[in-house]
Scaffold this motif. Structure first.
Motif, PDB file in Angstrom:
ATOM      1  N   VAL A  22       0.841  -1.200   0.000  1.00 20.90           N
ATOM      2  CA  VAL A  22       0.000   0.000   0.000  1.00 20.90           C
ATOM      3  C   VAL A  22       0.873   1.245   0.000  1.00 20.90           C
ATOM      4  CG1 VAL A  22      -1.623   1.341   1.412  1.00 20.90           C
ATOM      5  CG2 VAL A  22      -1.994  -1.102   1.068  1.00 20.90           C
ATOM      6  N   SER A  25       2.427   1.723  -3.478  1.00 20.88           N
ATOM      7  CA  SER A  25       1.433   2.121  -4.478  1.00 20.88           C
ATOM      8  C   SER A  25       0.939   3.545  -4.216  1.00 20.88           C
ATOM      9  CB  SER A  25       0.269   1.134  -4.524  1.00 20.88           C
ATOM     10  OG  SER A  25      -0.457   1.154  -3.320  1.00 20.88           O
ATOM     11  N   ASP A  26       0.815   3.942  -2.942  1.00 16.93           N
ATOM     12  CA  ASP A  26       0.408   5.308  -2.621  1.00 16.93           C
ATOM     13  C   ASP A  26       1.452   6.308  -3.105  1.00 16.93           C
ATOM     14  OD1 ASP A  26      -1.773   4.179  -1.438  1.00 16.93           O
ATOM     15  OD2 ASP A  26      -1.246   4.730   0.618  1.00 16.93           O
ATOM     16  N   ASN A  30       0.865   9.269  -5.935  1.00 15.30           N
ATOM     17  CA  ASN A  30       1.226  10.670  -5.706  1.00 15.30           C
ATOM     18  C   ASN A  30       2.172  11.173  -6.791  1.00 15.30           C
ATOM     19  OD1 ASN A  30      -0.366  10.836  -3.468  1.00 15.30           O
ATOM     20  ND2 ASN A  30       1.289  10.955  -1.988  1.00 15.30           N
ATOM     21  N   PHE A  68      -2.828  10.794  -1.836  1.00 14.52           N
ATOM     22  CA  PHE A  68      -2.538  10.320  -0.482  1.00 14.52           C
ATOM     23  C   PHE A  68      -1.646  11.348   0.194  1.00 14.52           C
ATOM     24  CE2 PHE A  68      -3.694   6.619  -2.872  1.00 14.52           C
ATOM     25  CZ  PHE A  68      -4.627   6.035  -2.035  1.00 14.52           C
ATOM     26  N   LYS A  72      -0.435  10.840   5.790  1.00 11.64           N
ATOM     27  CA  LYS A  72      -0.852   9.444   5.712  1.00 11.64           C
ATOM     28  C   LYS A  72       0.343   8.555   5.357  1.00 11.64           C
ATOM     29  CE  LYS A  72      -3.908   6.158   3.542  1.00 11.64           C
ATOM     30  NZ  LYS A  72      -4.786   5.839   2.462  1.00 11.64           N
ATOM     31  N   LEU A  73       1.168   9.015   4.420  1.00  9.45           N
ATOM     32  CA  LEU A  73       2.351   8.246   4.044  1.00  9.45           C
ATOM     33  C   LEU A  73       3.334   8.153   5.215  1.00  9.45           C
ATOM     34  CD1 LEU A  73       2.956   9.543   0.413  1.00  9.45           C
ATOM     35  CD2 LEU A  73       1.906   7.396   1.135  1.00  9.45           C
TER      36      LEU A  73
END
Length: 142
Positions: A22, A25-26, A30, A68, A72-73
């Protein structure tokens, strides 16, 4: 009932892989958004979904503009780091499983380093005084 070290290790290992996927991929989402200023053309996302994502992004506050947000990252990265640290601790505990318990004697009792249960046990010859029991309870001994 608490899981054994092997079960905890298995759970953490299986938890780490999806989080890393995840996270990567995030980051890719971005990067694509920053480069093209749209989600259209990102592999695995239909044009309809991309248009919906672009619309949702346009209505978010400036600090959350990428698909994202950085916070959050950062949170996902911290979770990955904690999971890896926990895996290292479990590996260390698994390596110590074959060792024997160690005892150290003191005036009035002895201490057992119970490696198999990951515990420190205090054994007294007699019931200790109220002050000693209170001090032990404050320090987490029950």
């Amino acid at each position: 009932m608490t899981p054994s070290n092997g079960e905890s290790h298995y759970v953490l290992m299986n938890q780490d892989t999806p989080i890393r996927f995840v996270f990567s991929s995030d980051i890719q989402l971005n990067a694509h958004y920053r480069k093209h200023n749209t989600m259209k053309g990102f592999p695995g996302i239909t044009d309809k979904t991309a248009a919906e994502m672009d619309e949702a992004i346009s209505h978010t506050p400036a600090f959350a503009q990428p698909p994202f947000p950085d916070f959050k990252l950062a949170s996902l990265h911290a979770k990955i780091k904690r999971t890896r640290e926990n895996l290292a601790k479990l590996d260390k505990m698994d390596a110590a499983q074959g060792k024997l318990n160690q005892e150290e004697h003191f005036d009035g009792g002895y201490v057992v380093h119970n490696i198999s249960e990951n515990r420190l046990q205090l054994h007294f010859d007699e019931i200790p005084g109220e002050e000693t029991r209170a001090a032990l309870k404050r320090s987490g001994f029950r």
